[in-house]
Enzyme design. Structure first.
Site, PDB file in Angstrom:
ATOM      1  N   CYS A  90       0.863  -1.174   0.000  1.00  0.00           N
ATOM      2  CA  CYS A  90       0.000   0.000   0.000  1.00  0.00           C
ATOM      3  C   CYS A  90       0.899   1.222   0.000  1.00  0.00           C
ATOM      4  CB  CYS A  90      -0.916   0.004   1.221  1.00  0.00           C
ATOM      5  SG  CYS A  90      -2.081   1.391   1.223  1.00  0.00           S
ATOM      6  N   CYS A 235      -3.174   6.849  -5.294  1.00  0.00           N
ATOM      7  CA  CYS A 235      -2.913   5.406  -5.221  1.00  0.00           C
ATOM      8  C   CYS A 235      -1.463   5.077  -5.590  1.00  0.00           C
ATOM      9  CB  CYS A 235      -3.864   4.613  -6.098  1.00  0.00           C
ATOM     10  SG  CYS A 235      -3.726   2.810  -5.855  1.00  0.00           S
TER      11      CYS A 235
END
Length: 312
Positions: A90, A235
């Site tokens: 992540c 992202c």
């Protein structure tokens, strides 16, 4: 069972929240991080729900469990999870993790190496507060895949790995702005179901790209994460996957900047270096900032009927 507590630090990276678990999480033992993820999933999934799901959390919230690294050359280890399961890597969460550890007085500017379930990542905490993440090796596995989406028709894009699996779509009829979140979500859910059913079951993120009005930005994106939540940040793993595709197509040179804007206007600056040019594999470097929003002790009260969260 007695009432117990989980100590956390909350932050956001470009608007996307991260909840770092410092103390009180499950004891997953030793061994490779990927093995500990499996242990987490099989034996302690109630902790995941308690930490990130309602009523304490929310659909966009990503949890980060701080663990001891397995790799000898790493300074710390981490496991990422969200409202429906576990993540390989992540990007926004790593930036949030570092900012939170700095806030807690555990880190000073410099280089940090982190052990994750999908490989080691190198991070630089800069003196100006910016954080750069040299992600895991990223690559495109399939170019210009066309799937038939019920109710929509043919949709084409690239399947790529950036720490998670993505279907990247640049040609579509969607408006990428906050006023169209529901239609964007519906579109991407349908596309994800189609790409999963038509040969790519590992894809769990769908990313749409469109033009940006922001000076210096190369594009704006919409990213549907596992579950129904969309990424408020640009992202990190999705931008990594995008860099791999741009590099493979010769559309971005090694070391040149790509500025990715999110749906809400936040940005990451990204570059790459070649890992294996012949195989189209790159090391993406994602740079951004995160801000701590709070410290908390999550209370696990056995008398609370929703002590372990509300499962989706």
């Amino acid at each position: 069972m007695k009432t117990s507590f989980i100590r956390v630090i909350d932050s956001h990276t470009g608007g996307e929240p991260t909840r770092l678990v410092l103390e009180g999480g499950p004891d997953l033992g030793d061994g490779p991080i990927a093995d500990r993820v499996q242990r987490f999933k099989e034996r302690f999934d109630n902790y995941r729900c308690a930490i990130v799901n309602e009523p304490r959390g929310s659909d966009p919230l990503v949890g980060a469990l701080l663990v001891k690294p397995h790799r000898a050359d790493c300074d710390l280890g981490v496991i990422y999870f969200n409202n429906v399961g576990y993540l390989g890597m992540c990007g926004h969460g790593t930036i949030g993790l570092i900012a939170s550890l700095k806030f807690a007085g555990r880190l000073t500017p410099g280089a940090i190496k982190i052990d994750t379930p999908v490989g080691a990542v190198e991070v630089e905490l800069r003196t100006d507060g910016r954080i750069s993440v040299a992600n895991v090796v990223s690559y495109r596995s399939h170019r210009h895949v066309t799937v038939q989406v019920p109710g929509i028709g043919p949709v084409s894009g690239d399947v790529a790995w950036g720490g998670n699996w993505f279907f990247l779509v640049s040609e579509h009829d969607q408006m990428i702005d906050l006023q169209h979140v529901q239609s964007l979500t519906d579109f991407c859910q349908r596309v994800r179901a189609a790409i999963n059913a038509q040969g790519h079951p590992l894809v769990d993120h769908v990313e749409l790209f469109g033009p940006s009005d922001r000076p210096g930005a190369h594009s704006r994106n919409f990213v549907l994460c596992p579950g129904k939540a969309y990424d408020r940040s640009p992202c990190g793993t999705g931008t990594s996957a995008k860099l791999a595709c741009l590099a493979a197509d010769g559309k971005l040179l090694e070391g040149d900047a790509w500025v990715q804007e999110s749906l809400i206007g936040s940005t990451f600056e990204a570059r790459y270096r070649w890992h294996d040019r012949s195989q189209g594999k790159v090391i993406p470097i994602i740079t951004g900032t995160a801000h701590v929003t709070g410290e908390n002790l999550l209370r696990l009260d056995p008398e609370d009927p929703f002590c372990w969260g509300i499962r989706a």
